[in-house]
Design an enzyme around this catalytic site. Structure first.
Site, PDB file in Angstrom:
ATOM      1  N   CYS A 146       0.816  -1.221   0.000  1.00  0.00           N
ATOM      2  CA  CYS A 146       0.000   0.000   0.000  1.00  0.00           C
ATOM      3  C   CYS A 146       0.850   1.271   0.000  1.00  0.00           C
ATOM      4  O   CYS A 146       0.305   2.384  -0.092  1.00  0.00           O
ATOM      5  CB  CYS A 146      -0.949   0.008   1.184  1.00  0.00           C
ATOM      6  SG  CYS A 146      -0.099   0.072   2.791  1.00  0.00           S
ATOM      7  N   CYS A 182     -43.082 -35.960 -44.883  1.00  0.00           N
ATOM      8  CA  CYS A 182     -42.846 -35.402 -43.547  1.00  0.00           C
ATOM      9  C   CYS A 182     -43.887 -34.327 -43.252  1.00  0.00           C
ATOM     10  O   CYS A 182     -44.523 -33.781 -44.156  1.00  0.00           O
ATOM     11  CB  CYS A 182     -41.429 -34.830 -43.475  1.00  0.00           C
ATOM     12  SG  CYS A 182     -41.015 -34.115 -41.861  1.00  0.00           S
ATOM     13  N   CYS A 218     -43.317 -31.447 -42.523  1.00  0.00           N
ATOM     14  CA  CYS A 218     -42.862 -30.186 -43.109  1.00  0.00           C
ATOM     15  C   CYS A 218     -43.228 -30.085 -44.590  1.00  0.00           C
ATOM     16  O   CYS A 218     -43.016 -29.052 -45.220  1.00  0.00           O
ATOM     17  CB  CYS A 218     -41.353 -30.023 -42.941  1.00  0.00           C
ATOM     18  SG  CYS A 218     -40.352 -31.131 -43.970  1.00  0.00           S
ATOM     19  N   CYS A 221       6.822 -15.320  -4.541  1.00  0.00           N
ATOM     20  CA  CYS A 221       7.100 -16.028  -3.290  1.00  0.00           C
ATOM     21  C   CYS A 221       5.998 -17.068  -3.056  1.00  0.00           C
ATOM     22  O   CYS A 221       4.824 -16.733  -2.959  1.00  0.00           O
ATOM     23  CB  CYS A 221       7.152 -15.059  -2.113  1.00  0.00           C
ATOM     24  SG  CYS A 221       7.524 -15.891  -0.538  1.00  0.00           S
ATOM     25  N   CYS A 231     -33.293 -44.797 -56.459  1.00  0.00           N
ATOM     26  CA  CYS A 231     -32.701 -45.460 -55.282  1.00  0.00           C
ATOM     27  C   CYS A 231     -32.426 -46.922 -55.584  1.00  0.00           C
ATOM     28  O   CYS A 231     -32.498 -47.772 -54.714  1.00  0.00           O
ATOM     29  CB  CYS A 231     -33.624 -45.331 -54.074  1.00  0.00           C
ATOM     30  SG  CYS A 231     -35.246 -46.081 -54.324  1.00  0.00           S
ATOM     31  N   CYS A 283     -24.456 -45.078   9.043  1.00  0.00           N
ATOM     32  CA  CYS A 283     -25.782 -44.661   8.589  1.00  0.00           C
ATOM     33  C   CYS A 283     -26.448 -45.735   7.734  1.00  0.00           C
ATOM     34  O   CYS A 283     -27.615 -45.594   7.355  1.00  0.00           O
ATOM     35  CB  CYS A 283     -25.681 -43.352   7.800  1.00  0.00           C
ATOM     36  SG  CYS A 283     -24.861 -43.505   6.186  1.00  0.00           S
ATOM     37  N   CYS A 325     -37.743 -40.838 -50.001  1.00  0.00           N
ATOM     38  CA  CYS A 325     -37.807 -42.293 -50.190  1.00  0.00           C
ATOM     39  C   CYS A 325     -37.426 -43.014 -48.909  1.00  0.00           C
ATOM     40  O   CYS A 325     -36.388 -42.736 -48.304  1.00  0.00           O
ATOM     41  CB  CYS A 325     -36.855 -42.696 -51.312  1.00  0.00           C
ATOM     42  SG  CYS A 325     -36.745 -44.485 -51.566  1.00  0.00           S
ATOM     43  N   CYS A 339     -35.973 -31.168 -42.902  1.00  0.00           N
ATOM     44  CA  CYS A 339     -35.998 -30.630 -41.527  1.00  0.00           C
ATOM     45  C   CYS A 339     -35.256 -31.505 -40.526  1.00  0.00           C
ATOM     46  O   CYS A 339     -35.141 -31.155 -39.352  1.00  0.00           O
ATOM     47  CB  CYS A 339     -37.439 -30.427 -41.072  1.00  0.00           C
ATOM     48  SG  CYS A 339     -38.366 -31.973 -40.850  1.00  0.00           S
ATOM     49  N   CYS A 391     -46.591 -47.428 -48.699  1.00  0.00           N
ATOM     50  CA  CYS A 391     -45.520 -47.572 -49.676  1.00  0.00           C
ATOM     51  C   CYS A 391     -44.267 -46.849 -49.218  1.00  0.00           C
ATOM     52  O   CYS A 391     -44.208 -46.298 -48.126  1.00  0.00           O
ATOM     53  CB  CYS A 391     -45.975 -47.037 -51.039  1.00  0.00           C
ATOM     54  SG  CYS A 391     -46.135 -45.244 -51.068  1.00  0.00           S
TER      55      CYS A 391
END
Length: 531
Positions: free
Chosen positions: A129, A301, A303, A176, A329, A238, A308, A286, A296
């Site tokens: 200080c 979806c 959305c 220190c 596919c 306990c 497929c 999504c 099928c």
């Protein structure tokens, strides 16, 4: 049955019953009693009230051996995690200077300001200080030689204690690393902080000590357990039983790592995700999972995206067996099929072991209730026959063994899941060796299941209403079944330790708590005789 029947039965067959009791009980249960008496406890219960005494026991030993004051001994022990043997080894090999320096202590303390005439006459300046013309009584010099004003020391100590860094408070001087004297710290701070600091020092005996751990019971009972070795399972006063190494519930014959992985696997939603992987397709727009119940291969979806089902690729609205608008596919994707098969196999394997584990865990809970029922029957029967409960110990010991062995059996399924799977030890055994050991383990497991079920069925009988002949017959069967269950548990553990976790996994830390016929070790109170 009335009470007169029991009385006459006892009088007529007293000699025969005593001989039979000696013959059966001496052969079977006295062996267990002998094992209990020869196995001394290795763990002690340290309560809040005895924590200071337990710590002082170690402090006094170090203080006397090295001629130290209490604060120095505690600083050394905290640094060496309360391992007296390690501390003394360092002292013997490297000497006192090295021992102190490593722990942040100085061998020779500097003279205190109150003892030095030079400092009493000289005006001083605090380098923190920058307050000057300070008197010696407003300054404090630590053993490391650094001296600052009491206000700066007080602020420094207050911050460190409130931050929880109160067990080893270092000097304020730059670079220190010397540890401040705990007596000086407590003298300079406010009383409530001094009390907090002192509590942290005492609790360091548990927090920094590998051989002492808090009981992990919830709600916390406040006890700590001191154990001579760092492994095994222990029971607190306990009633809570836990693994001393990982602090989880007792889980042998699973290793700590196996149990940690199994617990996490049972708690998280990874297997739910596995099911989704096998039974659903992700929408290419999504990314939400879509499950097909019928219809099928053209999926729509919520959305609005069409895709497929066969390959998960996006398509147009028109999708028939012959044409798929804007998509093809027809190409076989072998890697994706293999991944689906692996996911399905892993899910089915986990489901099998988890179902067996849960079934025996649920049975264990029921048999915990059975223990109270059997003990009640023993008390009732003892009153009717005017015999001591000691003569009925085959029932109480039998139901205790049933409870312990059922828990062990449930854990063997978690062990088998990792031991014979690919999660941990894929490269440690050949397929042939794995299959051979798996068959050996499952044979032992099946035998154990059979005799546990027999013992369970036997102890569920209303024997408090049995006559003498029926009671003696049940007693013999219970002792015989219990003896076989105990033997099979020992064989199971020996098989795991010697044939599975021993030579196979020499480079892995998969120690398990040893099997004890009398059950998990119950810690004794602090101050009682130890090994």
């Amino acid at each position: 049955m009335d009470e007169d029947y029991y009385l006459s039965c006892d009088e007529d067959e007293e000699q025969e019953e005593e001989e039979e009791e000696e013959e059966v009980e001496d052969d079977d249960y006295d062996h267990a009693d002998e094992e209990k008496s020869s196995t001394k406890p290795t763990s002690q219960i340290i309560t809040n009230e005895s924590l200071v005494a337990a710590q002082n026991e170690v402090l006094v030993r170090v203080m006397e051996l090295l001629t130290l004051k209490k604060s120095q001994a505690r600083t050394l022990l905290i640094h060496y995690q309360w391992n007296v043997d390690k501390l003394l080894d360092v002292y013997g090999e490297k000497g006192k200077d090295s021992l102190f320096k490593t722990a942040g202590l100085t061998v020779f303390a500097h003279p205190s300001l109150s003892e030095s005439r030079y400092y009493l006459r000289k005006k001083m300046t605090c380098e923190i200080c920058m307050e000057d013309d300070l008197q010696s009584y407003t300054m404090t010099r630590m053993d490391c030689g650094h001296c600052f004003c009491n206000n700066c020391w007080k602020e420094h100590f207050t911050v460190k204690i409130n931050e929880g860094m109160s067990k080893r408070i270092t000097c304020m001087a730059h670079k220190c690393n010397a540890i401040c004297d705990e007596d000086v710290v407590k003298k300079l701070v406010y009383p409530e902080l001094a009390e907090k600091f002192d509590r942290f020092l005492v609790e360091s005996y548990v927090d920094d000590n590998k051989r002492v751990k808090w009981c992990p019971s919830a709600p916390h009972c406040g006890n700590a357990i001191r154990k001579e070795d760092d492994g095994g399972e222990v029971e607190c006063s306990c009633g809570h039983q836990f693994c001393f190494r990982c602090l989880s519930e007792s889980h042998s014959p699973c290793s700590c790592l196996m149990w940690k992985l199994w617990s996490k696997k049972c708690e998280d939603e990874s297997e739910t995700l596995n099911w989704i992987t096998v039974h659903t397709r992700m929408c290419p727009k999504c990314s939400k999972p879509v499950h097909r119940s019928y219809g099928c291969n053209l999926m729509t979806c919520i959305c609005g995206q069409h895709f497929c089902w066969l390959c998960g690729g996006a398509t147009g609205v028109s999708h028939t067996w012959t044409t798929i608008s804007g998509h093809s596919c027809g190409k076989f994707k072998e890697d994706k099929v293999k991944l689906m098969e692996i996911a399905k196999r892993d899910l089915e394997r986990y489901t099998h072991y988890y179902h067996q584990y849960r079934s025996h865990t649920d049975s264990s809970k029921q048999e915990d209730k059975l223990r109270e029922s059997v003990r009640g029957k023993v008390v009732s029967l003892s009153k009717k026959t005017h015999n001591s409960e000691h003569n009925m110990k085959w029932a109480s010991e039998g139901v205790d063994l049933l409870f312990r062995s059922r828990r062990i059996l449930s854990y063997t399924y978690a062990f088998a899941f990792y031991m014979f799977g690919e999660e941990l030890f894929k490269d440690e055994m050949s397929d042939e060796e794995r299959e051979m050991k798996k068959n050996l383990f499952e044979n032992l497991q099946q035998q154990l299941i059979g005799y546990i079920e027999r013992l369970s069925k036997n102890l569920n009988q209303p024997f408090d209403y049995y006559n003498c002949d029926e009671l003696n017959e049940m007693r013999g069967e219970t002792i015989n079944f219990g003896s076989v269950v105990d033997k099979l548990c020992k064989e199971m553990y020996e098989c795991i330790e010697n044939d599975f976790l021993g030579p196979t996994l020499s480079g892995f830390d998969h120690k398990i708590a040893p099997y004890r016929s009398e059950g998990i070790e119950k810690a004794i109170r602090f101050g009682a005789d130890m090994v």
